[in-house]
Design an enzyme around this catalytic site. Structure first.
Site: not given
Length: 158
Positions: A22, A31
């Protein structure tokens, strides 16, 4: 091992995979699929754009959400070895519990329900895609993450 201890141990192992996968961003960002995200992959509706999140806040979000993800997998499959639970817990943290719990949408889940752990572990790499512009695209980060989960999973399935 008591269930809460097993879930805790699995959540810790899953976190070891999640943190490098992550990364840490203390400011919100979008993202690759375009989801507003902060910290270690937190995507809740509570994210405030242009706000800096403290390291303590980020760690707290990760700890709570990883425990929820691992617990969700454990509720579907209460007798999994810790490593298998951790691998699918991290996948559930990243993707949602469908991968481990929804037999109608996941071959891995079907194998888990059948007790075919090695086969279930071998399904993890198939979940390396994300929808970008309406098209499922393999993402290098997801490919690496699923490979790490598979490796851990197979250790527990053997």
């Amino acid at each position: 091992m008591a269930n809460s201890k097993k879930v805790g141990a699995a959540a810790l192992l899953a976190t070891v995979i999640a943190i490098p996968a992550e990364g840490l961003r203390q400011y919100a960002y979008y993202d690759p699929p375009g989801v507003l995200t902060v910290c270690y992959g937190h995507t809740g509706k509570d994210i405030v754009k242009n706000r800096q999140y403290s390291l303590a806040e980020c760690k707290s979000l990760l700890t709570a959400e990883m425990a929820e993800a691992v617990d969700a997998v454990d509720r579907c499959h209460p007798n999994l070895p810790v490593e298998v639970l951790a691998a699918f817990g991290d996948a559930a943290y990243n993707l949602g519990s469908t991968i481990a719990c929804d037999k109608s949408k996941s071959t891995a889940a079907r194998y888990l329900y059948q007790g075919k752990l090695i086969e279930a572990c071998n399904q993890l790499p198939n979940w390396n895609k994300s929808r970008i512009g309406g098209v499922l695209v393999p993402l290098p980060g997801l490919t690496t993450r699923r490979s790490n989960e598979k490796e851990l999973c197979l250790r527990g399935a053997a």
